[in-house]
Write a protein that holds these residues in place. Structure first.
Motif, PDB file in Angstrom:
ATOM      1  N   VAL A 142       1.010  -4.582  -0.356  1.00 20.79           N
ATOM      2  CA  VAL A 142       0.349  -3.359  -0.846  1.00 20.79           C
ATOM      3  C   VAL A 142       0.435  -2.267   0.224  1.00 20.79           C
ATOM      4  O   VAL A 142       0.184  -2.518   1.401  1.00 20.79           O
ATOM      5  N   ILE A 143       0.784  -1.068  -0.214  1.00 19.59           N
ATOM      6  CA  ILE A 143       0.848   0.081   0.705  1.00 19.59           C
ATOM      7  C   ILE A 143      -0.563   0.640   0.870  1.00 19.59           C
ATOM      8  O   ILE A 143      -1.205   1.008  -0.125  1.00 19.59           O
ATOM      9  N   ARG A 153      10.626  11.148   9.421  1.00 20.02           N
ATOM     10  CA  ARG A 153       9.925   9.864   9.542  1.00 20.02           C
ATOM     11  C   ARG A 153       9.750   9.490  11.020  1.00 20.02           C
ATOM     12  O   ARG A 153      10.499   9.969  11.877  1.00 20.02           O
ATOM     13  N   PRO A 154       8.779   8.576  11.292  1.00 23.22           N
ATOM     14  CA  PRO A 154       8.498   8.250  12.699  1.00 23.22           C
ATOM     15  C   PRO A 154       9.700   7.640  13.428  1.00 23.22           C
ATOM     16  O   PRO A 154      10.461   6.862  12.837  1.00 23.22           O
ATOM     17  N   SER A 201       1.353  -0.483   6.330  1.00 26.68           N
ATOM     18  CA  SER A 201       1.067  -1.208   7.579  1.00 26.68           C
ATOM     19  C   SER A 201       2.333  -1.248   8.439  1.00 26.68           C
ATOM     20  O   SER A 201       3.446  -1.068   7.939  1.00 26.68           O
ATOM     21  N   ASP A 202       2.149  -1.541   9.729  1.00 26.45           N
ATOM     22  CA  ASP A 202       3.303  -1.635  10.633  1.00 26.45           C
ATOM     23  C   ASP A 202       4.277  -2.695  10.134  1.00 26.45           C
ATOM     24  O   ASP A 202       5.498  -2.512  10.167  1.00 26.45           O
ATOM     25  N   GLU A 203       3.706  -3.815   9.662  1.00 22.70           N
ATOM     26  CA  GLU A 203       4.550  -4.921   9.191  1.00 22.70           C
ATOM     27  C   GLU A 203       5.418  -4.480   7.997  1.00 22.70           C
ATOM     28  O   GLU A 203       6.617  -4.740   7.960  1.00 22.70           O
ATOM     29  N   LEU A 204       4.784  -3.778   7.042  1.00 23.37           N
ATOM     30  CA  LEU A 204       5.534  -3.313   5.858  1.00 23.37           C
ATOM     31  C   LEU A 204       6.594  -2.293   6.239  1.00 23.37           C
ATOM     32  O   LEU A 204       7.705  -2.299   5.708  1.00 23.37           O
ATOM     33  N   LYS A 205       6.227  -1.412   7.178  1.00 30.25           N
ATOM     34  CA  LYS A 205       7.183  -0.377   7.586  1.00 30.25           C
ATOM     35  C   LYS A 205       8.391  -1.007   8.280  1.00 30.25           C
ATOM     36  O   LYS A 205       9.512  -0.553   8.109  1.00 30.25           O
ATOM     37  N   LEU A 249       4.824   4.957   1.844  1.00 30.62           N
ATOM     38  CA  LEU A 249       4.985   3.838   2.782  1.00 30.62           C
ATOM     39  C   LEU A 249       4.929   4.355   4.211  1.00 30.62           C
ATOM     40  O   LEU A 249       4.257   3.778   5.071  1.00 30.62           O
ATOM     41  N   SER A 250       5.622   5.455   4.461  1.00 32.33           N
ATOM     42  CA  SER A 250       5.663   6.006   5.813  1.00 32.33           C
ATOM     43  C   SER A 250       4.281   6.468   6.264  1.00 32.33           C
ATOM     44  O   SER A 250       3.897   6.279   7.420  1.00 32.33           O
TER      45      SER A 250
END
Ligand code: FAD
Length: 357
Positions: free
Chosen positions: A198-199, A28-29, A77-81, A72-73
């Motif tokens: 939402v992803i 993952r990032p 969105s950045d916010e969700l991640k 998700l990864s």
């Protein structure tokens, strides 16, 4: 090595230890707590987790790393991640995957759970079945119908916090194997979740889930390979010291030939896994190979568990030995994450044997 029978009080502790050591986000990032390595490193971790002497704990970890979080990864969105992926990788949140329902398992497109948009929220009604980690998860990667359109284009993946009003954990399901893993039936009764959860793109959930399944399947193959190696080795060790008709059980040709044949099959499966992984790392579609590997792994685990258990005699029928636990736990592999027949259907599609729908 983790020896345990009951996962519940331990799961968040185990996840914290693994998360702090970097094992929950290997590919993952880095910005979200991951190690930023390629997928072969995740495969290596899944293989190593196969040394845990049960199926349930590795499966709980696999759900966290390779089943509930790949979409998700990749698409979130950045916010969700930041809200969901980062704490999951750190081991601060437990994740689960909500795809299967009482009436829809193999046919994912026929799920009934609905998320209806009201203002800037979705109102969710329905339920999920067979949710691994479900009784203790902090959030669910939920697949729900977000419109009335065609079944492959009307679904979305949604990050759903499990502490919201209306999320009811109905029961923990009793099972013949994977008994150290909690499997839940869950209902949603007017659960309100922000639309921003939402992803990726709304309506792309089915496609994202099909992609997410590929990592789930490769993970499952990698994990069971080590378990199969271990079962063969323990069977060799046991049958070498156990004498029948004045010689070790192992020295009977039907026994050592069978073990040699099984190990050969395991090696073939390992090659298939590594081929699929190499394709994936280069950015190619490995769906056909992942489906073949998952199909073969489920069938081989059944054959291997049954043959090895037989060589342990009465001891194989007790709860005291790993082989009997493997026999029960590994039976899931031909059913979960897409049954053998579902894998065959995908392989047929890729072989272009049938008319297109
Ligand atoms: C312990 C456990 C943990 C699980 N964890 C999760 C989880 O975390 N999240 C989640 O979403 N789901 C989870 N699942 C659900 C799992 O993915 C489903 O059980 C699986 O997809 C099969 O669906 P089903 O049980 O509804 O069987 P059905 O869809 O009713 O299928 C029954 C059988 O039909 C056969 N079949 C299927 N397709 C075909 C075909 N085309 N032709 C002929 N025969 C066919 C297969 O043999 C299959 O086993 C879990 C299941 C178990 C048992």
């Amino acid at each position: 090595e983790i020896h345990t029978c009951h996962i519940s009080p331990l799961l968040s502790l185990i996840f914290k230890i693994l998360g702090s050591a970097g094992f929950l986000g290997v590919n993952r990032p880095v910005e979200y707590g991951g190690l930023g390595l390629d997928y072969s490193y995740s495969v290596a971790v899944a293989e190593e987790l196969g040394n845990i002497r049960c199926g349930g704990i590795p499966m709980a970890i696999g759900v966290q790393t390779d089943m509930a979080t790949p979409a998700l990864s990749r698409f979130g969105s950045d916010e969700l991640k930041t809200e969901f992926l980062l704490p999951t990788i750190m081991g601060d949140k437990v994740a689960c995957l909500g795809v299967s329902e009482v009436g829809a398992g193999s046919d994912v497109s026929s799920i009934l759970t609905k998320a209806v948009k009201k203002g800037d929220e979705y109102v969710i009604n329905g339920g999920k079945m067979w949710t691994t980690n479900g009784t203790q998860a902090d959030w669910m990667c939920l697949l729900a119908n977000t419109s009335e359109g065609p079944p492959h284009r009307n679904k979305s993946l949604i990050c759903l916090p499990m502490n919201l009003p209306g999320v009811h954990i109905a029961r923990k399901i009793d099972k013949i194997g994977m008994r150290s893993s909690d499997t839940a039936e869950i209902f949603f009764d007017d659960v309100r979740v922000p639309c921003k959860n939402v992803i990726g793109q709304e309506g792309m959930g089915f496609t994202y889930q099909m992609l997410q399944f590929q990592e789930e399947r490769l993970w499952a193959v990698a994990n069971i390979l080590t378990m199969m190696d271990n079962i063969i080795q323990e069977t060799i060790d046991y049958t070498r010291q156990r004498k029948i008709f004045k010689m070790p059980v192992l020295y009977h040709q039907s026994v050592h030939f069978k073990l040699a044949e099984l190990q050969t099959e395991v090696e073939l499966l390992r090659s298939l896994l590594y081929n699929a992984t190499a394709l994936y790392i280069k950015g190619n579609d490995m769906t056909k190979l992942a489906s073949m590997a998952k199909l073969k792994a489920g069938r081989l685990a059944r054959e291997l568990g049954d043959s090895c258990l037989q060589f342990w005699g009465g001891m194989g029928f007790t709860s005291d030995v790993l082989v009997s636990r493997f026999y029960r736990d590994s039976r899931l592999l031909s059913i979960g994450g897409g049954a053998d027949e579902v894998m065959l259907g995908i392989i047929c599609k890729y072989m272009d044997m049938l008319p297109k729908k």
